[in-house]
Design a protein around this motif. Structure first.
Motif, PDB file in Angstrom:
ATOM      1  N   UNK A   1      14.167  -7.107  -3.672  1.00  0.00           N
ATOM      2  CA  UNK A   1      13.509  -6.890  -2.389  1.00  0.00           C
ATOM      3  C   UNK A   1      13.471  -5.404  -2.034  1.00  0.00           C
ATOM      4  N   UNK A   2      12.277  -4.934  -1.652  1.00  0.00           N
ATOM      5  CA  UNK A   2      12.077  -3.567  -1.125  1.00  0.00           C
ATOM      6  C   UNK A   2      12.601  -2.477  -2.057  1.00  0.00           C
ATOM      7  N   UNK A   3      12.445  -2.656  -3.361  1.00  0.00           N
ATOM      8  CA  UNK A   3      12.979  -1.637  -4.274  1.00  0.00           C
ATOM      9  C   UNK A   3      12.254  -0.306  -4.139  1.00  0.00           C
ATOM     10  N   UNK A   4      10.994  -0.331  -3.686  1.00  0.00           N
ATOM     11  CA  UNK A   4      10.293   0.935  -3.467  1.00  0.00           C
ATOM     12  C   UNK A   4      10.919   1.692  -2.306  1.00  0.00           C
TER      13      UNK A   4
ATOM     14  N   UNK B   1       0.501  -5.683 -23.435  1.00  0.00           N
ATOM     15  CA  UNK B   1       1.657  -4.839 -23.734  1.00  0.00           C
ATOM     16  C   UNK B   1       2.905  -5.646 -24.084  1.00  0.00           C
ATOM     17  N   UNK B   2       2.774  -6.958 -24.095  1.00  0.00           N
ATOM     18  CA  UNK B   2       3.897  -7.802 -24.492  1.00  0.00           C
ATOM     19  C   UNK B   2       5.125  -7.625 -23.617  1.00  0.00           C
ATOM     20  N   UNK B   3       4.900  -7.484 -22.322  1.00  0.00           N
ATOM     21  CA  UNK B   3       6.012  -7.241 -21.391  1.00  0.00           C
ATOM     22  C   UNK B   3       6.889  -8.488 -21.281  1.00  0.00           C
ATOM     23  N   UNK B   4       8.202  -8.275 -21.419  1.00  0.00           N
ATOM     24  CA  UNK B   4       9.159  -9.386 -21.357  1.00  0.00           C
ATOM     25  C   UNK B   4       9.864  -9.485 -20.003  1.00  0.00           C
ATOM     26  N   UNK B   5       9.946  -8.336 -19.301  1.00  0.00           N
ATOM     27  CA  UNK B   5      10.677  -8.312 -18.032  1.00  0.00           C
ATOM     28  C   UNK B   5       9.944  -7.402 -17.056  1.00  0.00           C
ATOM     29  N   UNK B   6       9.827  -7.843 -15.810  1.00  0.00           N
ATOM     30  CA  UNK B   6       9.056  -7.080 -14.831  1.00  0.00           C
ATOM     31  C   UNK B   6       9.701  -7.241 -13.449  1.00  0.00           C
ATOM     32  N   UNK B   7       9.993  -6.111 -12.835  1.00  0.00           N
ATOM     33  CA  UNK B   7      10.573  -6.155 -11.496  1.00  0.00           C
ATOM     34  C   UNK B   7       9.453  -6.235 -10.459  1.00  0.00           C
ATOM     35  N   UNK B   8       9.681  -7.015  -9.403  1.00  0.00           N
ATOM     36  CA  UNK B   8       8.695  -7.114  -8.331  1.00  0.00           C
ATOM     37  C   UNK B   8       9.414  -7.284  -7.008  1.00  0.00           C
ATOM     38  N   UNK B   9       8.706  -6.914  -5.933  1.00  0.00           N
ATOM     39  CA  UNK B   9       9.210  -7.112  -4.581  1.00  0.00           C
ATOM     40  C   UNK B   9       8.636  -8.426  -4.063  1.00  0.00           C
ATOM     41  N   UNK B  10       9.488  -9.436  -3.806  1.00  0.00           N
ATOM     42  CA  UNK B  10       8.951 -10.734  -3.376  1.00  0.00           C
ATOM     43  C   UNK B  10       8.182 -10.667  -2.056  1.00  0.00           C
ATOM     44  N   UNK B  11       8.386  -9.608  -1.274  1.00  0.00           N
ATOM     45  CA  UNK B  11       7.629  -9.453  -0.028  1.00  0.00           C
ATOM     46  C   UNK B  11       6.179  -9.019  -0.284  1.00  0.00           C
ATOM     47  N   UNK B  12       5.895  -8.529  -1.493  1.00  0.00           N
ATOM     48  CA  UNK B  12       4.551  -8.013  -1.795  1.00  0.00           C
ATOM     49  C   UNK B  12       3.516  -9.113  -1.986  1.00  0.00           C
TER      50      UNK B  12
ATOM     51  N   UNK C   1       0.808  -1.224   0.000  1.00  0.00           N
ATOM     52  CA  UNK C   1       0.000   0.000   0.000  1.00  0.00           C
ATOM     53  C   UNK C   1       0.840   1.271   0.000  1.00  0.00           C
ATOM     54  N   UNK C   2       1.876   1.336   0.825  1.00  0.00           N
ATOM     55  CA  UNK C   2       2.681   2.554   0.888  1.00  0.00           C
ATOM     56  C   UNK C   2       3.509   2.740  -0.373  1.00  0.00           C
ATOM     57  N   UNK C   3       3.980   1.647  -0.955  1.00  0.00           N
ATOM     58  CA  UNK C   3       4.720   1.739  -2.215  1.00  0.00           C
ATOM     59  C   UNK C   3       3.818   2.276  -3.327  1.00  0.00           C
ATOM     60  N   UNK C   4       2.574   1.797  -3.361  1.00  0.00           N
ATOM     61  CA  UNK C   4       1.618   2.263  -4.383  1.00  0.00           C
ATOM     62  C   UNK C   4       1.251   3.724  -4.126  1.00  0.00           C
ATOM     63  N   UNK C   5       1.018   4.074  -2.865  1.00  0.00           N
ATOM     64  CA  UNK C   5       0.699   5.470  -2.538  1.00  0.00           C
ATOM     65  C   UNK C   5       1.809   6.411  -3.011  1.00  0.00           C
ATOM     66  N   UNK C   6       3.051   6.010  -2.836  1.00  0.00           N
ATOM     67  CA  UNK C   6       4.179   6.832  -3.258  1.00  0.00           C
ATOM     68  C   UNK C   6       4.137   7.077  -4.772  1.00  0.00           C
ATOM     69  N   UNK C   7       3.658   6.089  -5.523  1.00  0.00           N
ATOM     70  CA  UNK C   7       3.624   6.204  -6.987  1.00  0.00           C
ATOM     71  C   UNK C   7       2.498   7.101  -7.480  1.00  0.00           C
ATOM     72  N   UNK C   8       1.325   7.042  -6.820  1.00  0.00           N
ATOM     73  CA  UNK C   8       0.164   7.704  -7.429  1.00  0.00           C
ATOM     74  C   UNK C   8      -0.699   8.496  -6.444  1.00  0.00           C
ATOM     75  N   UNK C   9      -0.342   8.525  -5.162  1.00  0.00           N
ATOM     76  CA  UNK C   9      -1.108   9.320  -4.206  1.00  0.00           C
ATOM     77  C   UNK C   9      -2.379   8.681  -3.703  1.00  0.00           C
ATOM     78  N   UNK C  10      -2.560   7.382  -3.984  1.00  0.00           N
ATOM     79  CA  UNK C  10      -3.732   6.670  -3.475  1.00  0.00           C
ATOM     80  C   UNK C  10      -3.361   5.197  -3.309  1.00  0.00           C
ATOM     81  N   UNK C  11      -3.960   4.544  -2.315  1.00  0.00           N
ATOM     82  CA  UNK C  11      -3.806   3.096  -2.195  1.00  0.00           C
ATOM     83  C   UNK C  11      -4.976   2.549  -1.401  1.00  0.00           C
ATOM     84  N   UNK C  12      -5.140   1.230  -1.446  1.00  0.00           N
ATOM     85  CA  UNK C  12      -6.202   0.551  -0.708  1.00  0.00           C
ATOM     86  C   UNK C  12      -5.734  -0.868  -0.426  1.00  0.00           C
ATOM     87  N   UNK C  13      -6.607  -1.674   0.178  1.00  0.00           N
ATOM     88  CA  UNK C  13      -6.130  -3.002   0.596  1.00  0.00           C
ATOM     89  C   UNK C  13      -6.370  -4.090  -0.449  1.00  0.00           C
TER      90      UNK C  13
END
Length: 337
Positions: free
Chosen positions: A102-105, A70-81, A9-21
């Protein structure tokens, strides 16, 4: 930064100013997509910035459709998410290189913008004023549990503020547990009282710890004089350790050296094994962010980083003392928020 997907939630809020559960946020280059269900979609469309809001009955399914589209070939993710089940469902048969970081946000958020520092400064001021209110509300005969309950109510300010975390309110021997749960013990004159608490203002956290001797008209000032000579001696050691660590903060100084300023003083005073946690942690949208001020972090601190300085000494079955403030690194040192 690479294409990435977020669920915290906090990582998403940082990106766009809104988050939810119930959300997934995906970024492809300059394009952002906020996927959520109908409970949150109206507010998300009104509040979320720099992204397209997708209303979904199944956010994992719609995230997969988007990745295919979008034919995405590579995607970064936080394994804790993601839970194992969620990640298995998300990644199944997509032929995408999911890159775990891990914790890239939190890494992105280490250096705070000037507007974030202003919010954190105000949050710290609000938190300090709530400590003053709490001091006036603690009466002899109150249990730790009641003090804790009252602390939560005072910090929330009638619903205007959130809690950074559940407050810690510990008397005497219970204060030797760094993260003590409140007990039924009741406070009386000359008892030691440790309070660790913080508020959330515009989602950003404050964090503060004070250890005091309870008596009529006490305050949560750092200037304390304990009737018990051992408590008084250890309080002065912790206070000086914190002061030395704060003085050590400058751009380019390694986090481990800031930690060492406090830790070595406590060790020289004979209580090295009684200080068993790191000297500090980053504070921002999360109460525990980067950098970590510990012996294991050799990275230098930089201007704009915000973190706690909170040495402590804990004597099991006797008492514990911790003093904590949050600082921001400036061009020539730091400012206590």
């Amino acid at each position: 930064m690479h294409n990435y997907i977020l669920k915290n939630e906090n990582a998403v809020y940082f990106e766009c100013g809104y988050s939810c559960d119930n959300e997934i946020f995906i970024k492809f280059g300059q394009m952002g997509f906020f996927i959520t269900d109908s409970r949150y979609a109206i507010e998300a469309r009104a509040v979320a910035q720099n992204c397209e809001v997708i209303e979904s009955k199944d956010i994992i399914k719609d995230a997969r459709l988007l990745l295919r589209r979008f034919g995405i070939k590579e995607l970064m993710f936080n394994p804790s998410d993601f839970s194992y089940f969620e990640f298995s469902q998300l990644s199944r048969d997509l032929h995408i290189n999911f890159k775990a970081k891990n914790e890239f946000s939190k890494l992105k958020r280490q250096i705070k913008r000037s507007d974030e520092i202003e919010i954190l400064r105000y949050a710290a001021q609000l938190g300090a004023s709530k400590f003053d209110e709490l001091a006036g509300a603690i009466m002899a005969g109150m249990s730790e549990k009641l003090i804790n309950f009252n602390a939560g109510n005072i910090l929330r300010d009638g619903g205007n503020l959130g809690l950074s975390f559940d407050p810690i309110t510990a008397i005497n021997a219970n204060a030797a547990k760094a993260h003590a749960l409140p007990l039924d013990e009741c406070i009386k004159d000359s008892d030691l009282l440790l309070v660790d608490a913080g508020v959330k203002y515009h989602r950003y956290c404050s964090d503060r710890t004070r250890t005091v001797e309870f008596r009529d008209g006490f305050s949560f000032s750092k200037e304390q004089k304990f009737t018990n000579s051992k408590q008084n001696e250890i309080y002065q050691i912790v206070k000086e350790a914190q002061n030395l660590a704060i003085k050590a903060v400058k751009p380019g100084v390694r986090a481990c050296d800031i930690d060492a300023a406090a830790r070595e003083f406590i060790a020289k005073s004979g209580y090295g094994d009684k200080f068993f946690h790191s000297t500090g942690h980053g504070v921002g949208l999360d109460i525990h962010e980067f950098p970590i001020i510990s012996p294991r972090n050799s990275s230098p601190v930089e201007v704009g980083m915000v973190f706690s300085i909170e040495p402590g000494i804990y004597l099991e079955n006797e008492f514990g003392i911790r003093i904590e403030d949050v600082v921001v690194v400036t061009n020539d040192g730091c400012e206590v928020l």
